[in-house]
Design a protein around this motif. Sequence first.
Motif, short mmCIF file in Angstrom:
data_model
loop_
_atom_site.label_atom_id
_atom_site.label_comp_id
_atom_site.label_asym_id
_atom_site.label_seq_id
_atom_site.Cartn_x
_atom_site.Cartn_y
_atom_site.Cartn_z
N LEU A 50 0.84 -1.21 0.00
CA LEU A 50 0.00 0.00 0.00
C LEU A 50 0.87 1.26 0.00
O LEU A 50 0.62 2.21 -0.73
CB LEU A 50 -0.92 -0.03 1.23
N ARG A 51 1.92 1.24 0.84
CA ARG A 51 2.82 2.40 0.91
C ARG A 51 3.58 2.61 -0.40
O ARG A 51 3.84 3.74 -0.80
CB ARG A 51 3.83 2.24 2.05
N LYS A 52 3.96 1.52 -1.05
CA LYS A 52 4.66 1.66 -2.34
C LYS A 52 3.75 2.33 -3.36
O LYS A 52 4.19 3.19 -4.12
CB LYS A 52 5.09 0.29 -2.88
N LEU A 53 2.50 1.90 -3.40
CA LEU A 53 1.56 2.50 -4.34
C LEU A 53 1.36 3.98 -4.00
O LEU A 53 1.34 4.85 -4.87
CB LEU A 53 0.22 1.77 -4.32
N GLU A 54 1.23 4.25 -2.71
CA GLU A 54 1.04 5.64 -2.28
C GLU A 54 2.23 6.49 -2.74
O GLU A 54 2.06 7.61 -3.24
CB GLU A 54 0.90 5.67 -0.76
N ASN A 55 3.45 5.95 -2.58
CA ASN A 55 4.64 6.71 -2.99
C ASN A 55 4.65 6.98 -4.48
O ASN A 55 5.00 8.08 -4.91
CB ASN A 55 5.92 5.93 -2.63
N ILE A 56 4.27 5.98 -5.27
CA ILE A 56 4.24 6.18 -6.73
C ILE A 56 3.23 7.28 -7.07
O ILE A 56 3.50 8.17 -7.87
CB ILE A 56 3.89 4.86 -7.46
N VAL A 57 2.08 7.21 -6.43
CA VAL A 57 1.05 8.22 -6.71
C VAL A 57 1.59 9.61 -6.35
O VAL A 57 1.47 10.57 -7.13
CB VAL A 57 -0.25 7.91 -5.94
N HIS A 317 -10.34 14.35 -9.21
CA HIS A 317 -9.62 13.26 -9.87
C HIS A 317 -9.22 12.26 -8.80
O HIS A 317 -8.54 12.62 -7.84
CB HIS A 317 -8.38 13.83 -10.56
N GLY A 318 -9.64 11.02 -8.97
CA GLY A 318 -9.40 10.04 -7.90
C GLY A 318 -8.67 8.80 -8.37
O GLY A 318 -8.85 8.35 -9.51
N ILE A 319 -7.85 8.27 -7.48
CA ILE A 319 -7.21 6.97 -7.72
C ILE A 319 -7.54 6.08 -6.52
O ILE A 319 -7.36 6.49 -5.37
CB ILE A 319 -5.67 7.10 -7.85
N GLY A 320 -8.02 4.88 -6.79
CA GLY A 320 -8.36 3.95 -5.71
C GLY A 320 -7.10 3.20 -5.27
O GLY A 320 -6.83 2.11 -5.76
N VAL A 321 -6.36 3.79 -4.33
CA VAL A 321 -5.05 3.24 -3.98
C VAL A 321 -5.18 1.85 -3.34
O VAL A 321 -4.48 0.91 -3.73
CB VAL A 321 -4.26 4.21 -3.05
N SER A 322 -6.10 1.69 -2.37
CA SER A 322 -6.22 0.37 -1.74
C SER A 322 -6.81 -0.65 -2.72
O SER A 322 -6.38 -1.81 -2.76
CB SER A 322 -7.04 0.44 -0.45
#
Length: 451
Positions: A50-57, A317-322
Amino acid sequence: MRLTRYFMPVLRENPAEAQIVSHRLMLRAGMIKQNAAGIYSWLPLGFKVLRKLENIVHEEQIRAGHVPMLMPTMQSADLWRESGRYDAYGPEMLRIRDRQDRDMLFGPTNEEMITDIFRSHVSSYKDLPLTLYHIQWKFRDEMRPRFGVMRGREFFMKDGYNFDLTKEDALHAYNRHLVSYLRTYERMGLQAIPMRADSGPIGGDDTHEFLVLADTGESEVFYDSAVTDLTFGDRDIDYDSVAQCQGVMEEFTNLYARTDETHDQALFDAIPAERQRKARGIEVGQIFYFGTKYSDAMGAKVQGPDGKPTAVHMGSHGIGVSRLVGAIIEASHDDKGIIWPEGVTPFHCGIVNLKQGDMEADAACDALYASLRALGLDPLYDDRKERAGGKFATMDLIGLPWRITVGPRGLKNGVVELTSRKSGESVEMPPEQAVEKIASIYATHHVTGNL
Ligand code: P5A
């Protein structure tokens, strides 16, 4: 991380409650634990992804010129009464009353709150354009929370909001988001196709959803198969260039691709028959242009160049991170478990010691572990006293892209084995070479935040 010191409660059996593969694998790999319907704890392995995805975003939003901040999860109902959405939003909104009898809610989205922040502090067109975003937990009391983190009630979303003087500027912001989203999903190893969609309770005319094709997806989609040949790659885009962003937007949205809400059978029939596709997809993001809907209702005006107060043009603008954690697994797994793309893997590689307790094997593993870490890499060392079969099964289940296997027999010949999770191919090489190989693989991926 040494596995004996970690917390990764792997399940042997398939959990009965999981209907789709990503939910099953996330439970089996000990990534999440359900606490109530649609509400999950992120156990250490899941939290890392989850944190990796958050960082990329974050990296891609900042690259696009958007400004990070953080708003609370709890909101006052008053702002939502101003926009008219307090009543309109319906039972998906979790409404709470505080001890002073004030109406509060757990935010399902933040258009009202950000518009309030904007109107309190921005009064001139000279402060535009502005795009603010945050990555924060949301709550939607979904009628049917299901599929694990895919349709949760509490979920992690990146939501961004642009403020512009004119419609043209706001459409540039829309296109800029589209470009940054294409880059974001590709870095996560995903193909997410922008499709014309319906705007639902957010409102507005222009909206695209980003869909990852998967049989288990909740959305029905119709598209021209030629869209699946498009890739963003490593193009160097100037996010301030209206023409460049518009060019990408047109390239990626000109071919027919729509969700069932906006599907037009006549247009679909005009696609050459061999390219017509009807499939299912997972919605991993959505962008909206809604003009002055919120700025009119809430009085978010700036002084324009002519000195007159003008309502700002907005979009969200939204991204569903989880949700993306599940979507990536749906797109990348086999019957043994997860296969993480290198850009998002929780650990860069696994080290499997075939004979824990053997002096030479232990020493070789310790040395490998230390050299990988010295290079800033993050290995998971299975140092348990378990049979090789069990260790391999765990590594395959949790899906690290690379595994280094160390055993007394190989060490006699000065080699360890490097195995690709994706292809299953193994190559023997000296330990130093295995370290170099792993380091070179990850040199092309940005190594961010090893938690
Ligand atoms: C855009 C940002 C919005 O809420 N307001 C702020 C706009 N859009 S959206 O499409 O409704 O949501 C954005 C993305 O969030 C994910 N999502 C969910 N993920 C998990 N569980 C849910 N219940 C859920 N609902 C929405 C989706 O990826 C969606 O595209």
